[in-house]
Design a protein around this motif. Structure first.
Motif, PDB file in Angstrom:
ATOM      1  N   LEU A 239      -5.588   9.125  -1.476  1.00 32.68           N
ATOM      2  CA  LEU A 239      -4.143   9.008  -0.915  1.00 32.68           C
ATOM      3  C   LEU A 239      -4.242   8.038   0.398  1.00 32.68           C
ATOM      4  O   LEU A 239      -3.221   7.409   0.726  1.00 32.68           O
ATOM      5  N   ASN A 240      -5.116   8.290   1.305  1.00 33.26           N
ATOM      6  CA  ASN A 240      -5.198   7.612   2.625  1.00 33.26           C
ATOM      7  C   ASN A 240      -5.268   6.155   2.392  1.00 33.26           C
ATOM      8  O   ASN A 240      -4.867   5.409   3.312  1.00 33.26           O
ATOM      9  N   THR A 241      -6.068   5.559   1.336  1.00 39.34           N
ATOM     10  CA  THR A 241      -5.997   4.039   1.127  1.00 39.34           C
ATOM     11  C   THR A 241      -4.662   3.683   0.529  1.00 39.34           C
ATOM     12  O   THR A 241      -4.393   2.634   0.802  1.00 39.34           O
ATOM     13  N   LEU A 242      -4.066   4.755  -0.270  1.00 41.16           N
ATOM     14  CA  LEU A 242      -2.769   4.243  -0.974  1.00 41.16           C
ATOM     15  C   LEU A 242      -1.801   4.135   0.097  1.00 41.16           C
ATOM     16  O   LEU A 242      -0.838   3.082  -0.049  1.00 41.16           O
ATOM     17  N   VAL A 243      -1.607   5.084   0.975  1.00 37.28           N
ATOM     18  CA  VAL A 243      -0.561   4.920   2.118  1.00 37.28           C
ATOM     19  C   VAL A 243      -1.211   5.525   3.440  1.00 37.28           C
ATOM     20  O   VAL A 243      -1.959   6.686   3.406  1.00 37.28           O
ATOM     21  N   LYS A 245      -1.884   6.904   7.004  1.00 37.47           N
ATOM     22  CA  LYS A 245      -1.395   8.141   7.326  1.00 37.47           C
ATOM     23  C   LYS A 245      -0.002   8.354   8.371  1.00 37.47           C
ATOM     24  O   LYS A 245       0.785   9.242   8.033  1.00 37.47           O
ATOM     25  N   ASP A 246       0.248   7.244   8.663  1.00 35.55           N
ATOM     26  CA  ASP A 246       1.536   7.290   9.587  1.00 35.55           C
ATOM     27  C   ASP A 246       2.801   7.025   8.612  1.00 35.55           C
ATOM     28  O   ASP A 246       3.959   7.029   9.335  1.00 35.55           O
ATOM     29  N   LYS A 247       2.508   6.809   7.311  1.00 35.21           N
ATOM     30  CA  LYS A 247       3.741   6.707   6.387  1.00 35.21           C
ATOM     31  C   LYS A 247       3.798   7.851   5.651  1.00 35.21           C
ATOM     32  O   LYS A 247       4.571   7.755   4.662  1.00 35.21           O
ATOM     33  N   GLN A 248       2.672   8.695   5.461  1.00 36.21           N
ATOM     34  CA  GLN A 248       2.901   9.713   4.598  1.00 36.21           C
ATOM     35  C   GLN A 248       4.018  10.451   4.629  1.00 36.21           C
ATOM     36  O   GLN A 248       4.280  11.225   3.559  1.00 36.21           O
ATOM     37  N   ASN A 249       4.579  10.815   5.777  1.00 36.55           N
ATOM     38  CA  ASN A 249       6.029  11.727   5.844  1.00 36.55           C
ATOM     39  C   ASN A 249       7.025  11.045   5.242  1.00 36.55           C
ATOM     40  O   ASN A 249       7.740  11.747   4.286  1.00 36.55           O
ATOM     41  N   GLN A 250       6.990   9.600   5.211  1.00 32.52           N
ATOM     42  CA  GLN A 250       7.970   8.992   4.563  1.00 32.52           C
ATOM     43  C   GLN A 250       7.860   9.444   2.860  1.00 32.52           C
ATOM     44  O   GLN A 250       8.833   9.471   2.219  1.00 32.52           O
ATOM     45  N   LEU A 251       6.610   9.168   2.474  1.00 32.46           N
ATOM     46  CA  LEU A 251       6.512   9.399   1.123  1.00 32.46           C
ATOM     47  C   LEU A 251       6.623  10.845   0.589  1.00 32.46           C
ATOM     48  O   LEU A 251       7.113  11.045  -0.255  1.00 32.46           O
ATOM     49  N   LYS A 252       6.335  11.769   1.500  1.00 29.86           N
ATOM     50  CA  LYS A 252       6.652  13.185   1.222  1.00 29.86           C
ATOM     51  C   LYS A 252       7.984  13.508   1.236  1.00 29.86           C
ATOM     52  O   LYS A 252       8.638  14.084   0.288  1.00 29.86           O
ATOM     53  N   GLU A 253       9.034  12.671   1.786  1.00 25.97           N
ATOM     54  CA  GLU A 253      10.386  12.864   1.858  1.00 25.97           C
ATOM     55  C   GLU A 253      10.840  12.245   0.550  1.00 25.97           C
ATOM     56  O   GLU A 253      11.720  12.890  -0.076  1.00 25.97           O
ATOM     57  N   ALA A 317       8.815   2.448  -2.942  1.00 27.95           N
ATOM     58  CA  ALA A 317       7.465   2.545  -2.466  1.00 27.95           C
ATOM     59  C   ALA A 317       7.224   1.173  -1.566  1.00 27.95           C
ATOM     60  O   ALA A 317       5.907   1.189  -1.194  1.00 27.95           O
ATOM     61  N   LYS A 318       7.888   0.078  -1.981  1.00 29.73           N
ATOM     62  CA  LYS A 318       7.366  -1.364  -1.415  1.00 29.73           C
ATOM     63  C   LYS A 318       7.243  -1.460   0.103  1.00 29.73           C
ATOM     64  O   LYS A 318       6.430  -1.862   0.604  1.00 29.73           O
ATOM     65  N   ASN A 319       7.880  -0.451   0.949  1.00 33.30           N
ATOM     66  CA  ASN A 319       7.431  -0.458   2.216  1.00 33.30           C
ATOM     67  C   ASN A 319       6.444   0.571   2.842  1.00 33.30           C
ATOM     68  O   ASN A 319       6.499   0.892   4.029  1.00 33.30           O
ATOM     69  N   ILE A 320       6.006   1.471   1.867  1.00 34.20           N
ATOM     70  CA  ILE A 320       5.030   2.380   1.950  1.00 34.20           C
ATOM     71  C   ILE A 320       3.651   2.143   1.446  1.00 34.20           C
ATOM     72  O   ILE A 320       2.649   2.596   2.135  1.00 34.20           O
ATOM     73  N   ILE A 321       3.720   1.905   0.306  1.00 31.75           N
ATOM     74  CA  ILE A 321       2.495   1.642  -0.452  1.00 31.75           C
ATOM     75  C   ILE A 321       1.528   0.496   0.074  1.00 31.75           C
ATOM     76  O   ILE A 321       2.066  -0.520   0.496  1.00 31.75           O
ATOM     77  N   ASN A 322       0.352   0.804   0.351  1.00 29.87           N
ATOM     78  CA  ASN A 322      -0.603  -0.446   0.886  1.00 29.87           C
ATOM     79  C   ASN A 322      -0.250  -1.632  -0.053  1.00 29.87           C
ATOM     80  O   ASN A 322      -0.327  -1.448  -1.246  1.00 29.87           O
ATOM     81  N   ARG A 327       2.797  -3.404  -7.158  1.00 31.34           N
ATOM     82  CA  ARG A 327       3.184  -4.161  -8.336  1.00 31.34           C
ATOM     83  C   ARG A 327       3.713  -5.690  -8.051  1.00 31.34           C
ATOM     84  O   ARG A 327       4.480  -5.748  -7.104  1.00 31.34           O
ATOM     85  N   GLU A 328       3.239  -6.668  -8.739  1.00 30.25           N
ATOM     86  CA  GLU A 328       3.664  -8.024  -8.547  1.00 30.25           C
ATOM     87  C   GLU A 328       5.292  -8.165  -8.274  1.00 30.25           C
ATOM     88  O   GLU A 328       5.635  -7.589  -9.570  1.00 30.25           O
ATOM     89  N   GLY A 329       5.779  -8.726  -7.466  1.00 33.21           N
ATOM     90  CA  GLY A 329       7.335  -8.796  -7.542  1.00 33.21           C
ATOM     91  C   GLY A 329       7.765  -7.968  -6.420  1.00 33.21           C
ATOM     92  O   GLY A 329       8.966  -7.999  -5.941  1.00 33.21           O
ATOM     93  N   PHE A 330       6.995  -6.927  -5.793  1.00 33.22           N
ATOM     94  CA  PHE A 330       7.370  -6.120  -4.752  1.00 33.22           C
ATOM     95  C   PHE A 330       6.468  -6.263  -3.824  1.00 33.22           C
ATOM     96  O   PHE A 330       6.316  -5.778  -2.843  1.00 33.22           O
ATOM     97  N   THR A 331       5.882  -7.420  -3.609  1.00 31.56           N
ATOM     98  CA  THR A 331       4.984  -7.615  -2.459  1.00 31.56           C
ATOM     99  C   THR A 331       5.650  -8.025  -1.004  1.00 31.56           C
ATOM    100  O   THR A 331       6.601  -8.557  -1.076  1.00 31.56           O
ATOM    101  N   ILE A 332       5.231  -7.154  -0.191  1.00 26.71           N
ATOM    102  CA  ILE A 332       5.891  -7.342   1.208  1.00 26.71           C
ATOM    103  C   ILE A 332       5.750  -8.718   1.746  1.00 26.71           C
ATOM    104  O   ILE A 332       4.768  -9.400   1.644  1.00 26.71           O
ATOM    105  N   GLN A 333       6.748  -9.515   2.259  1.00 31.47           N
ATOM    106  CA  GLN A 333       6.889 -10.783   2.915  1.00 31.47           C
ATOM    107  C   GLN A 333       6.258 -10.655   4.374  1.00 31.47           C
ATOM    108  O   GLN A 333       6.838  -9.878   5.013  1.00 31.47           O
ATOM    109  N   GLU A 334       5.113 -11.170   4.537  1.00 35.80           N
ATOM    110  CA  GLU A 334       4.665 -11.415   5.733  1.00 35.80           C
ATOM    111  C   GLU A 334       5.667 -12.173   6.905  1.00 35.80           C
ATOM    112  O   GLU A 334       6.025 -12.994   6.445  1.00 35.80           O
TER     113      GLU A 334
END
Length: 334
Positions: A239-243, A245-253, A317-322, A327-334
């Motif tokens: 879980l900590n690799t996936l998300v 810790k500072d974004k896990q509250n967003q995931l929980k919501e 999930a695109k702004n939360i998940i590592n 999935r390809e197509g939802f990559t965060i733009q740097e």
């Protein structure tokens, strides 16, 4: 034949027709020399043209790699790291015994006596033939196994082969449960673990572990665990690799909203699990729609409802998940 060669031959022919024998010999020698010079010049010209072509080719700028080519290259890298898996079913441990009792003889302590009882412990898994991957799977399976006997714990941990080490642990639990089964005071004892290969997406390998335990009573208890492995890092994706810790509250919501939608609850009624007791499941797997979090029976509903899966879409999930696991197509733009 070149124009130069043709001109020389014509001139030589005209001269030969007008001269005596001595002049003819002289002209023949000149003609032969001219032919040799022409052949040498043609060879030099061909060599010059070839050299010019090579230089021109080497001077061309390198072509940019297209996105399609880049994807193919990345795919080849991953394929080299993890080739197509051909998993082999393996039985680590499988032992069962049944006992019948004379119910007319009551035990001295007046405990209930059953006509029959049984014990069955089994562990089935798969092996991939890839040493680091098989080792990582066994390490994950044994991560939480401990026994009260510290000396026995050390003894088992010293067994070098992971499969043999796991079999030793399960046999220890089997032998500890056996005396109670033999006296007929419980219906039985079951302990099953079954690991299977789910599939691969790019650098993510997913395995599923089905667990079942029964120690008497109305029913047994089951749950499903997931082992997701990053083939590039050769490590488990927890879980900590996936998300972070500072974004896990967003995931929980997001999961809480998914839970309310599952229960068709608008927050006017109290759901089976209240928000203060709600948490992120450690068990998850990936799909084409998003990330799915699996909760065991009683975690979010009654036993009859079974396991409950709450899903987070890729768009949420695109702004939360590592980004390594998006999935390809939802990559965060740097």
């Amino acid at each position: 034949m070149s124009k130069t060669t043709l001109s020389l031959l014509i001139s030589a022919t005209l001269l030969l027709s007008a001269c005596n024998d001595e002049e003819v010999r002289s002209l023949k020698e000149q003609l032969q020399t001219s032919r040799q010079q022409i052949a040498q010049l043609q060879a030099e010209l061909q060599q010059t043209n070839a050299t010019s072509t090579i230089k021109a080719d080497s001077a061309q700028p390198e072509a940019a790699i297209s996105p399609t080519e880049d994807t193919a290259i990345q795919g080849k890298i991953i394929q080299d790291e993890i080739p197509t898996l051909y998993v082999k079913p393996v039985t680590v441990f499988d032992k069962t015994e049944k006992f019948n009792f004379n119910v007319s003889k009551k035990p001295k302590n007046n405990e209930p006596l059953y006509e029959e009882s049984h014990i069955h412990y089994a562990m089935h898994t798969v092996e991939t033939g890839i040493e680091w991957l098989d080792s990582l799977l066994y390490q994950n399976l044994m991560a939480d196994i401990t026994i009260e006997d510290a000396d026995k714990q050390k003894e088992f941990e010293s067994i070098p082969n992971a499969k043999d080490r796991y079999a030793a642990f399960i046999e220890y639990f089997y032998n500890n449960a056996l005396p109670e089964i033999k006296n007929g005071t419980t219906l039985g004892s079951d302990y099953y673990i079954n690991l299977d290969y789910v599939g691969q997406r790019e650098n993510i390998l997913t395995f599923k572990v089905a667990n079942y335990m029964y120690d008497g009573g109305a029913h047994g208890m089951y749950s499903t665990d997931y082992i997701n492995i990053d083939s590039r890092k050769k490590a488990v994706i927890d879980l900590n690799t996936l998300v972070n810790k500072d974004k896990q509250n967003q995931l929980k919501e997001l999961l809480w909203k998914s839970y309310l939608a599952y229960t068709n609850n608008d927050n006017s009624d109290i759901p089976f699990t209240e928000k203060q007791d709600f948490d992120i499941s450690q068990q998850f797997y990936f799909s084409s729609e998003g990330v799915n979090f699996v909760y065991p029976p009683y975690a979010l509903g009654s036993f009859a409802e079974g396991e409950i899966t709450l899903s987070i879409s890729w768009s949420d999930a695109k702004n939360i998940i590592n980004k390594d696991y998006l999935r390809e197509g939802f990559t965060i733009q740097e």
